[in-house]
Scaffold this motif. Sequence first.
Motif, PDB file in Angstrom:
ATOM      1  N   THR A  21      63.177 -73.697  26.264  1.00 16.54           N
ATOM      2  CA  THR A  21      62.287 -74.776  26.075  1.00 16.54           C
ATOM      3  C   THR A  21      61.392 -73.991  27.224  1.00 16.54           C
ATOM      4  O   THR A  21      61.381 -74.859  27.733  1.00 16.54           O
ATOM      5  N   TRP A  22      60.123 -74.168  26.552  1.00 15.06           N
ATOM      6  CA  TRP A  22      58.739 -73.966  27.597  1.00 15.06           C
ATOM      7  C   TRP A  22      58.267 -75.101  27.999  1.00 15.06           C
ATOM      8  O   TRP A  22      57.703 -75.204  28.949  1.00 15.06           O
ATOM      9  N   GLU A  23      58.603 -76.377  27.130  1.00 19.15           N
ATOM     10  CA  GLU A  23      57.661 -77.426  27.798  1.00 19.15           C
ATOM     11  C   GLU A  23      58.590 -77.486  29.637  1.00 19.15           C
ATOM     12  O   GLU A  23      57.469 -77.715  30.625  1.00 19.15           O
ATOM     13  N   GLY A  24      59.422 -77.264  29.870  1.00 18.48           N
ATOM     14  CA  GLY A  24      60.557 -77.621  31.172  1.00 18.48           C
ATOM     15  C   GLY A  24      60.751 -76.359  31.661  1.00 18.48           C
ATOM     16  O   GLY A  24      61.121 -75.771  32.746  1.00 18.48           O
TER      17      GLY A  24
ATOM     18  N   ARG B 133      68.624 -71.161  33.356  1.00 15.59           N
ATOM     19  CA  ARG B 133      67.904 -71.122  34.523  1.00 15.59           C
ATOM     20  C   ARG B 133      66.297 -71.693  34.912  1.00 15.59           C
ATOM     21  O   ARG B 133      65.902 -71.664  33.344  1.00 15.59           O
ATOM     22  N   SER B 134      66.192 -71.484  35.073  1.00 20.06           N
ATOM     23  CA  SER B 134      63.859 -71.437  35.458  1.00 20.06           C
ATOM     24  C   SER B 134      63.312 -70.641  34.818  1.00 20.06           C
ATOM     25  O   SER B 134      64.024 -69.434  35.713  1.00 20.06           O
ATOM     26  N   HIS B 135      62.341 -70.328  35.049  1.00 19.31           N
ATOM     27  CA  HIS B 135      61.491 -69.006  34.633  1.00 19.31           C
ATOM     28  C   HIS B 135      61.676 -68.166  35.966  1.00 19.31           C
ATOM     29  O   HIS B 135      61.792 -66.947  35.929  1.00 19.31           O
ATOM     30  N   LYS B 136      61.624 -68.167  37.042  1.00 25.47           N
ATOM     31  CA  LYS B 136      61.395 -67.888  38.656  1.00 25.47           C
ATOM     32  C   LYS B 136      62.685 -67.500  38.672  1.00 25.47           C
ATOM     33  O   LYS B 136      63.300 -65.978  39.377  1.00 25.47           O
ATOM     34  N   GLU B 137      64.083 -67.616  38.311  1.00 22.97           N
ATOM     35  CA  GLU B 137      65.182 -67.009  38.048  1.00 22.97           C
ATOM     36  C   GLU B 137      66.025 -66.434  36.983  1.00 22.97           C
ATOM     37  O   GLU B 137      67.120 -65.380  37.317  1.00 22.97           O
ATOM     38  N   LEU B 138      64.781 -65.687  36.069  1.00 20.04           N
ATOM     39  CA  LEU B 138      65.491 -65.274  34.788  1.00 20.04           C
ATOM     40  C   LEU B 138      65.808 -63.626  36.167  1.00 20.04           C
ATOM     41  O   LEU B 138      64.639 -63.419  37.011  1.00 20.04           O
ATOM     42  N   GLY B 139      66.143 -62.663  35.450  1.00 21.88           N
ATOM     43  CA  GLY B 139      66.158 -61.225  35.402  1.00 21.88           C
ATOM     44  C   GLY B 139      67.062 -59.984  34.516  1.00 21.88           C
ATOM     45  O   GLY B 139      67.228 -60.655  33.171  1.00 21.88           O
ATOM     46  N   ASP B 140      68.072 -59.236  35.497  1.00 20.56           N
ATOM     47  CA  ASP B 140      68.525 -58.783  34.288  1.00 20.56           C
ATOM     48  C   ASP B 140      69.709 -58.852  34.297  1.00 20.56           C
ATOM     49  O   ASP B 140      70.723 -58.310  33.224  1.00 20.56           O
ATOM     50  N   CYS B 141      70.275 -59.429  34.843  1.00 19.59           N
ATOM     51  CA  CYS B 141      72.143 -60.524  34.527  1.00 19.59           C
ATOM     52  C   CYS B 141      71.637 -61.355  34.269  1.00 19.59           C
ATOM     53  O   CYS B 141      72.799 -61.539  33.972  1.00 19.59           O
ATOM     54  N   PHE B 142      70.638 -61.955  33.439  1.00 16.06           N
ATOM     55  CA  PHE B 142      70.818 -62.780  31.995  1.00 16.06           C
ATOM     56  C   PHE B 142      69.418 -62.174  30.763  1.00 16.06           C
ATOM     57  O   PHE B 142      68.825 -61.766  31.126  1.00 16.06           O
TER      58      PHE B 142
END
Length: 213
Positions: free
Chosen positions: A159-162, A144-153
């Motif tokens: 990898t912080w670069e990408g 997942r991308s950063h904006k897709e993170l949530g309670d269900c993950f």
Amino acid sequence: SESLQFCVAEERSGHCAVAYDNALYIWGGYVSIENNEVYLPSDEIWIHELDTGLWEMHLMDGEVPPPMSGSCAACVSGVLYIFGGYDDDGYSNQLYCVNLTTRRNTYTWKKIKNFKGQPPTPRDKLACWVYKERIIYFGGYGSRSHKELGDCFDVHDATWEGQTFWGWNNDVCVFDISTDTWLESATKGVPPQPRAAHACAVVGNKGFVFGGK
């Protein structure tokens, strides 16, 4: 379609299997050769006749999925649906289908592209059950991308670069076959922990999840 009769499907892991019309259909997966995982051809489907115990291999055409492992398969009204998996490009969230009722004729893959709604994030080793005209998916391991993170993950690595994160899911994702629509699902209660490589089944109007990693 071209076929090979009276042989046996190659040993494999991470493949898909569904039962339809008194036969077992096998697709995909990989084989380990000298500690290397080699994907098996994705333009082949193996059929095991349950009455005779004999195998057949048929070649497939159309919009053939890439060779993958860890995909999730469901058979609805004679149509095989394959979602997700892992291939040489990473985790997938693509959905493909093939009509199994054209038995011993042409098996033609179709990639479902003109869908409505938001598909699940890329993942493999998920599981599903079928209820009425809907395929209900749960869990899996993916990215997942950063904006897709949530309670269900549950994040396992990043990898912080990408800004890419890998981990386990515990969301419920529903695809309506009759309308080619990904539906937003609302769940209640305490959900199972995020997981992959589990098993799902439906009994009556209830879906069950067991095991996993």
